[in-house]
Structures are given as structure tokens and as C-alpha cells.
Scaffold this active site. Structure first.
Site, PDB file in Angstrom:
ATOM      1  N   ASN A 185     -14.103  -1.926  -3.693  1.00 42.11           N
ATOM      2  CA  ASN A 185     -14.206  -0.776  -3.209  1.00 42.11           C
ATOM      3  C   ASN A 185     -15.005   0.393  -4.109  1.00 42.11           C
ATOM      4  O   ASN A 185     -16.077   0.991  -3.714  1.00 42.11           O
ATOM      5  CB  ASN A 185     -12.858  -0.012  -2.672  1.00 42.11           C
ATOM      6  CG  ASN A 185     -12.191   0.063  -3.862  1.00 42.11           C
ATOM      7  OD1 ASN A 185     -11.931  -0.775  -4.622  1.00 42.11           O
ATOM      8  ND2 ASN A 185     -11.308   1.298  -3.746  1.00 42.11           N
ATOM      9  N   CYS A 222      -8.530   4.060  -2.772  1.00 41.42           N
ATOM     10  CA  CYS A 222      -7.028   3.750  -2.818  1.00 41.42           C
ATOM     11  C   CYS A 222      -6.612   5.365  -2.949  1.00 41.42           C
ATOM     12  O   CYS A 222      -5.161   5.419  -2.463  1.00 41.42           O
ATOM     13  CB  CYS A 222      -6.329   2.736  -3.770  1.00 41.42           C
ATOM     14  SG  CYS A 222      -6.912   3.254  -5.294  1.00 41.42           S
ATOM     15  N   GLU A 234      -2.790   2.668 -15.965  1.00 40.40           N
ATOM     16  CA  GLU A 234      -3.927   2.499 -16.951  1.00 40.40           C
ATOM     17  C   GLU A 234      -4.288   4.148 -17.032  1.00 40.40           C
ATOM     18  O   GLU A 234      -3.594   5.082 -16.724  1.00 40.40           O
ATOM     19  CB  GLU A 234      -4.830   1.906 -15.901  1.00 40.40           C
ATOM     20  CG  GLU A 234      -4.381   0.523 -15.538  1.00 40.40           C
ATOM     21  CD  GLU A 234      -5.750  -0.331 -14.815  1.00 40.40           C
ATOM     22  OE1 GLU A 234      -6.313   0.116 -14.280  1.00 40.40           O
ATOM     23  OE2 GLU A 234      -5.302  -1.556 -14.752  1.00 40.40           O
TER      24      GLU A 234
HETATM   25  O1  TXE Z   1      -8.143  -7.129  -2.106  1.00 38.12           O
HETATM   26  P1  TXE Z   1      -7.625  -8.591  -3.176  1.00 38.12           P
HETATM   27  P2  TXE Z   1      -9.133  -7.010  -1.129  1.00 38.12           P
HETATM   28  C1  TXE Z   1      -6.395  -3.007  -0.558  1.00 38.12           C
HETATM   29  C2  TXE Z   1      -7.040  -2.759   0.849  1.00 38.12           C
HETATM   30  C3  TXE Z   1      -7.570  -3.792   1.203  1.00 38.12           C
HETATM   31  C4  TXE Z   1      -6.763  -5.132   0.656  1.00 38.12           C
HETATM   32  C5  TXE Z   1      -7.358  -6.444   0.399  1.00 38.12           C
HETATM   33  O2  TXE Z   1      -5.974  -2.403   1.797  1.00 38.12           O
HETATM   34  O3  TXE Z   1      -7.934  -4.253   2.603  1.00 38.12           O
HETATM   35  O4  TXE Z   1      -6.211  -4.400  -0.555  1.00 38.12           O
HETATM   36  O5  TXE Z   1      -8.561  -5.995  -0.292  1.00 38.12           O
HETATM   37  C6  TXE Z   1      -8.848 -11.266  -6.261  1.00 38.12           C
HETATM   38  N1  TXE Z   1      -5.341 -14.310  -7.834  1.00 38.12           N
HETATM   39  N2  TXE Z   1      -7.047  -2.487  -1.712  1.00 38.12           N
HETATM   40  O6  TXE Z   1      -9.334  -8.396  -0.299  1.00 38.12           O
HETATM   41  O7  TXE Z   1      -7.663  -9.625  -2.169  1.00 38.12           O
HETATM   42  C7  TXE Z   1      -9.942 -10.931  -5.417  1.00 38.12           C
HETATM   43  O8  TXE Z   1     -11.204 -12.025  -5.631  1.00 38.12           O
HETATM   44  C8  TXE Z   1      -5.972 -13.513  -8.612  1.00 38.12           C
HETATM   45  C9  TXE Z   1      -6.752  -1.540  -2.405  1.00 38.12           C
HETATM   46  O9  TXE Z   1     -10.467  -6.841  -1.820  1.00 38.12           O
HETATM   47  O10 TXE Z   1      -6.383  -7.861  -3.626  1.00 38.12           O
HETATM   48  C10 TXE Z   1     -10.580  -9.596  -6.062  1.00 38.12           C
HETATM   49  O11 TXE Z   1     -11.431  -9.696  -7.224  1.00 38.12           O
HETATM   50  N3  TXE Z   1      -6.805 -12.759  -8.048  1.00 38.12           N
HETATM   51  C11 TXE Z   1      -7.399  -1.550  -3.581  1.00 38.12           C
HETATM   52  C12 TXE Z   1      -9.235  -8.819  -6.417  1.00 38.12           C
HETATM   53  O12 TXE Z   1      -8.541  -9.964  -6.482  1.00 38.12           O
HETATM   54  C13 TXE Z   1      -6.956 -12.764  -6.699  1.00 38.12           C
HETATM   55  C14 TXE Z   1      -8.790  -1.937  -3.717  1.00 38.12           C
HETATM   56  C15 TXE Z   1      -8.947  -7.959  -5.226  1.00 38.12           C
HETATM   57  O13 TXE Z   1      -8.773  -8.518  -4.142  1.00 38.12           O
HETATM   58  C16 TXE Z   1      -6.029 -13.542  -5.946  1.00 38.12           C
HETATM   59  C17 TXE Z   1      -9.174  -2.892  -2.949  1.00 38.12           C
HETATM   60  C18 TXE Z   1      -5.411 -14.314  -6.529  1.00 38.12           C
HETATM   61  N4  TXE Z   1      -4.138 -15.209  -5.633  1.00 38.12           N
HETATM   62  C19 TXE Z   1      -8.227  -3.339  -1.821  1.00 38.12           C
HETATM   63  N5  TXE Z   1      -6.896 -13.305  -4.481  1.00 38.12           N
HETATM   64  C20 TXE Z   1      -7.112  -0.289  -4.601  1.00 38.12           C
HETATM   65  N6  TXE Z   1      -5.841  -0.132  -5.121  1.00 38.12           N
HETATM   66  O14 TXE Z   1      -8.087   0.315  -5.100  1.00 38.12           O
HETATM   67  C21 TXE Z   1      -7.606 -12.478  -4.755  1.00 38.12           C
HETATM   68  N7  TXE Z   1      -7.900 -12.073  -5.926  1.00 38.12           N
END
Ligand code: TXE
Length: 482
Positions: free
Chosen positions: A150, A282, A462
Site C-alpha cells: 500500500n 492501515c 517500530e
Molecule cells: O498482505 P500480505 P496483502 C491488509 C489489508 C489487505 C490484507 C492483505 O487488509 O487486504 O492485509 O494484503 C508477504 N510469509 N494490509 O496481500 O499478504 C507478501 O509477499 C512471509 C494491511 O498485501 O500480508 C508481502 O510482501 N511473507 C497492511 C507482505 O507479506 C509473506 C498493509 C504483505 O502481504 C507471506 C497491507 C508468508 N507466508 C495489507 N505471505 C498495513 N498494516 O498497512 C505473504 N507475505
């Protein structure tokens, strides 16, 4: 078609298996570049390089570490337009937002931590003439930094900067959905003379590269920002290995608007806190609670301005306020959440639909900013993170009632309170279960403050010197004096 590369041991390299992933431009739904589909072999190479570089980097005087980081900060600023364009094309956010928020903040992250480490100190404790204790803070080792799509460069550097400032070396994985600015950062680090192996960037899928970093025995620390589900998976793997963990997860943040607010400021900022970055922050205030006596007035003004001011369009057009959401699957997720809201009895005040643009942008992923009223507070829409340009609004009658609403989800990241009554502001702030409370403002960030959430919004902090404490290990030395 541009093929970006991994950054390992100071060099830009192809993935060992020679496989690539399509990288889409969300504004037009077209593949515009290819990113490495890296695997455990690439991660092994990166961890090996980080491990080999660690002892020298940790022993490098902090002034020298700081100098190189300040060069990186300056180069980010110098390349602002190029990085902002890359960020906007990769993520779908308005170019104006990338230029004013994402990229300047990435430069600030490096600048803040480069200067902060020069003032980071620890303590000594005297035992009245019998002994002296002092606490050393040594860098933990190879830090695994995994970041989301994001705020790609903003959050990527938010982890990397304090880690290398503290003397750690890093294996970092940006989201496979928005890899471009992380790749451009690799080129900047080479130009700044960052020693080989200090930062290694491995592109690819989370379940392959992210998982390989998480489980690697030579990576004693993981800093993660992303979804709560993924955070739980990382914790499941890392906890039995006793790794240090910082999990910055999702949010479902309340925006509480009392009748004694500064109405104009509250409306203006609520447009931002609801829909900035297409609601994909977020920290967005996605649940808006309005004191009943001003509910109708606020609702009307808020909906009017949303329809009039928040133009959905080509992210590269300076007039665009709402760009594309980050991917087709994320657009479909958001649209299904809007359907759920309707089934739960929600009334769409504005938006609620996909926006089909013309010409080159007809296949892009656009959703109209959406305001939904009439839902019960305990419905799914008010409990689960949607992470799109969708907010719910509802009236409240008392401070007690709205605090119960605000604290009623499994999240606790941020909250916003609008009132001109000083006593009420402090009283309400004290009662909200969240890591951050903004009063009469939103997203105003002092980097010295701890950043993070409670409950399902994550664990660890953080930001500020808390970040240095995370990336270092305290060692207490006690000397007997007689
Ligand atoms: O997050 P992911 P996504 C929330 C928001 C969104 C949901 C999913 O609701 O719809 O999370 O978003 C890596 N082991 N937020 O799909 O899947 C992945 O490759 C290690 C809130 O983007 O959590 C990416 O680099 N790493 C949030 C990172 O994790 C893994 C911001 C985030 O991906 C993994 C974004 C694994 N098993 C989404 N699986 C905020 N707090 O700002 C995935 N990844």
C-alpha cells in the site's frame, strides 16, 4: 519488457531459476514489467551475503553508517519524480500523492534514522560503591524485513533504515504487487556506496520468498507489515525459533466526531482520512461515528464533497484524487465487501460501484469512494478490514456509547477524535484501545514516537528509538568494585 533484478551482495542479479512474475499497472490492467520469481536458493544467497557483511557493518562507526544513509536519503530526494512516477504506476495511487507523501517520507526515514543513531545511548546503573552496571546494545544480526503494497517505498524504508542504522544487515522483500521502487532503491544504494551485503532485496511471492526468510535459521529477527492473517502465519513459524518479531498489521480505525468539533476542519480531514490512497492505508478512519445532533448536517456535507471533489481517474493526471486500487483481486475483494454491507442492511450514500474509465484506462481497477450508513455496529462490515475507499457512518448519543463502539473490534491501531473540548479530548483518548490517537488531525507523524497497534493490529513497536531497541540486543555488564 523491463525485467527487474534482485539486489544481492551489492549486485543486481537475475533469479537463479530464471523465472519471472508479471507485474501489472493497476491504472490500465496491463502487464508492464517482470519481477523475479525468486525461491529459497535466492534467499540463501542473500542471507549468506548479509551474514558475511554483518560483523564489518556492525563494527563500522555509526558516523560512517550515518553518512552513507544520508547519501541514500539525498539520492531519494534527487530522484523524487522518477520514484514517484514508478510508485504511481506500480500501485495505482495518484502521482500527486506519491510525490507529496510516499517518496518524501522514504527520504525522511533514511534521514531520521541516520541522525537518530548518533544520539542513541544506553544506561549505566551504579550499586552504591559495590558495583557498576552498564548496558551495551549490539546489533541483532541479519534482519528480515517484509513489506506490503500500500505504501511501497515508505514502509520498505521504514524497516530497512533503522535496521542498518543500528548495525544490522538486511534481507528485505517488498510486495510482489509493487516491487518497482524497491528495485530503484537498489540502484540508489549502489550509487551511494552502501557496502555489499548490508542490504539485500529479494523479489517474489510471499509464500516462497517471505516464508523462506521467516524460517531461515540465520535470520534472528523479522519486521513485517501486512495482513493480520499473514502476520499470524509468520508468528507461527518464527515463535518456536525464538525470533524477535515486529508485526504491523491491519486496522479498522474509528473516527469519532463530537458536536463540539471544528466542523469545517473535521469534514475536510475526514475526506482525507477516509479515502487517501484509495483507503489503502492501515491508519485510515474507516468507521465514522458522528454525534447525533450534527449527524444529518455532517453526513450531507461529507457525501456532497466526496461526490464533488474526489475525482476518480488516471493516477498520473494531477487532478486525480482517487486512483486505481492495487490489483484486480483486491478490487473484487472490496466490491464483495460492499455487497456484504448491502446484505447487512447498509444504505449506500455515494459510490458503491466499480468505475469504468474510457480509452487506455478501461481495464483499470477503479472504485468510487463509498459511504455507507444504516448498519448495526456489530455487523461484519464494521468489524473486518476492507482496505479500500469504503467507510461506514453512524450516529451516537453519548461518550460512553461511542467508546464502546470504537473499542468493539479485534483491531487497535489508530483512532481519530474531533472535539474542541480539551478535557473531553484527553478523557476519550485515554479510554480508546489503540496504538495511536489523533485529536483534531490525522496522519500527523513525529517519527520519534512509537508506532504500532494492539490486539489484532500487531505486536511490537517500530518508530523512534523503539526501532533501535528492536534491532539491537541489550547486554548488561556488571563489574564488582571491590
Ligand atoms: O498482505 P500480505 P496483502 C491488509 C489489508 C489487505 C490484507 C492483505 O487488509 O487486504 O492485509 O494484503 C508477504 N510469509 N494490509 O496481500 O499478504 C507478501 O509477499 C512471509 C494491511 O498485501 O500480508 C508481502 O510482501 N511473507 C497492511 C507482505 O507479506 C509473506 C498493509 C504483505 O502481504 C507471506 C497491507 C508468508 N507466508 C495489507 N505471505 C498495513 N498494516 O498497512 C505473504 N507475505
Amino acid at each position: 519488457m523491463q525485467k527487474i533484478k534482485n539486489y544481492i551482495n551489492g549486485a543486481l542479479v537475475d533469479p537463479k531459476a530464471g523465472l519471472y512474475i508479471d507485474n501489472y499497472n493497476p491504472a490500465n490492467g496491463k502487464v508492464y514489467s517482470l519481477i523475479p520469481d525468486s525461491d529459497t536458493d535466492d534467499v540463501q544467497m542473500a542471507v549468506g551475503a548479509a551474514k558475511a557483511a554483518f560483523s564489518t557493518w556492525a563494527a563500522t562507526p555509526k558516523e560512517k553508517r550515518a553518512r552513507i544513509m544520508l547519501k541514500i536519503s539525498d539520492l531519494i530526494e534527487k530522484n523524487l519524480d522518477r520514484l514517484a512516477l514508478a510508485e504511481s504506476i506500480d500501485n495505482g495511487k495518484p502521482l500527486s500523492l506519491a510525490k507529496t507523501v510516499d517518496i518524501p517520507r522514504a527520504a525522511a526515514n533514511f534521514h531520521f534514522y541516520a541522525t537518530g543513531i548518533l544520539h542513541f545511548s544506553s544506561e549505566a546503573h551504579s550499586m552504591e560503591g559495590s558495583a557498576i552496571n552498564y548496558t551495551l546494545r549490539d546489533a541483532v544480526g541479519v534482519a528480515g524485513c517484509i513489506s506490503p503494497w500500500n505504501l511501497p517505498l515508505y514502509l520498505f524504508t521504514w524497516k530497512i533504515a533503522p535496521a542498518i542504522a543500528a548495525g544490522c544487515t538486511v534481507v528485505a522483500k517488498p510486495s510482489e504487487i509493487t516491487p518497482m521502487t524497491a528495485f530503484l532503491l537498489s540502484e540508489i544504494c549502489i550509487e551511494a556506496g552502501l557496502p555489499a551485503g548490508v542490504l539485500n532485496i529479494v523479489h517474489g511471492y510471499g509464500h516462497k520468498v517471505g516464508a523462506a526468510i521467516t524460517v531461515h535459521p540465520d535470520v534472528p529477527l523479522i519486521s513485517f507489515t501486512g495482513g493480520t492473517k499473514t502476520g499470524a502465519e509468520i508468528a507461527r513459524v518464527a515463535a518456536p525459533m525464538f525470533k524477535k518479531l515486529s508485526l504491523e498489521l491491519g486496522g479498522k480505525n474509528p473516527n469519532i466526531i463530537f458536536a463540539d468539533c471544528d466542523f469545517e476542519k473535521a469534514v475536510k480531514t475526514t475526506l482525507q482520512s477516509s479515502f487517501a490512497n484509495q483507503g489503502q492505508i492501515c491508519l485510515c478512519g474507516s468507521r465514522i461515528y458522528i454525534e447525533r445532533s450534527i449527524y444529518e448536517k455532517f453526513k450531507t456535507e461529507f457525501a456532497e464533497r466526496t461526490k464533488k471533489l474526489l475525482t476518480v481517474g488516471n493516477p498520473l493526471d494531477e487532478k486525480t484524487k482517487i486512483g486505481a486500487v492495487v490489483s484486480k483481486s483486491h478490487m473484487e475483494k472490496i466490491l464483495s465487501c460492499i455487497e456484504t454491507a448491502k446484505q447487512e442492511g447498509g444504505k449506500i450514500l455515494c459510490g458503491g460501484n466499480q468505475v469504468k474509465l474510457e480509452g487506455d484506462f478501461k481495464d483499470g481497477y477503479y472504485i468510487a469512494p463509498t459511504i455507507i450508513e444504516g448498519l448495526p455496529n456489530d455487523c461484519k462490515t464494521n468489524k473486518e478490514e476492507i482496505f479500500g475507499p469504503v467507510v461506514t457512518i453512524m450516529p451516537f448519543d453519548s461518550e460512553q456509547e461511542v467508546l464502546q463502539y470504537a473499542n468493539s473490534t479485534n483491531y487497535g491501531l489508530a483512532s481519530i477524535v474531533w472535539t474542541e473540548n480539551l478535557t473531553k479530548a484527553h478523557r476519550v483518548a485515554e479510554k480508546i484501545h489503540a496504538g495511536i490517537v489523533w485529536i483534531n488531525c490525522w496522519l500527523l507523524r513525529d517519527l520519534r514516537t512509537p508506532f504500532g497497534g494492539v490486539k489484532g493490529s500487531g505486536v511490537g513497536r517500530e518508530g523512534g528509538f523503539e526501532a533501535f531497541q528492536f534491532f539491537t540486543e541489550p547486554k548488561n555488564v556488571c563489574i564488582k568494585l571491590n
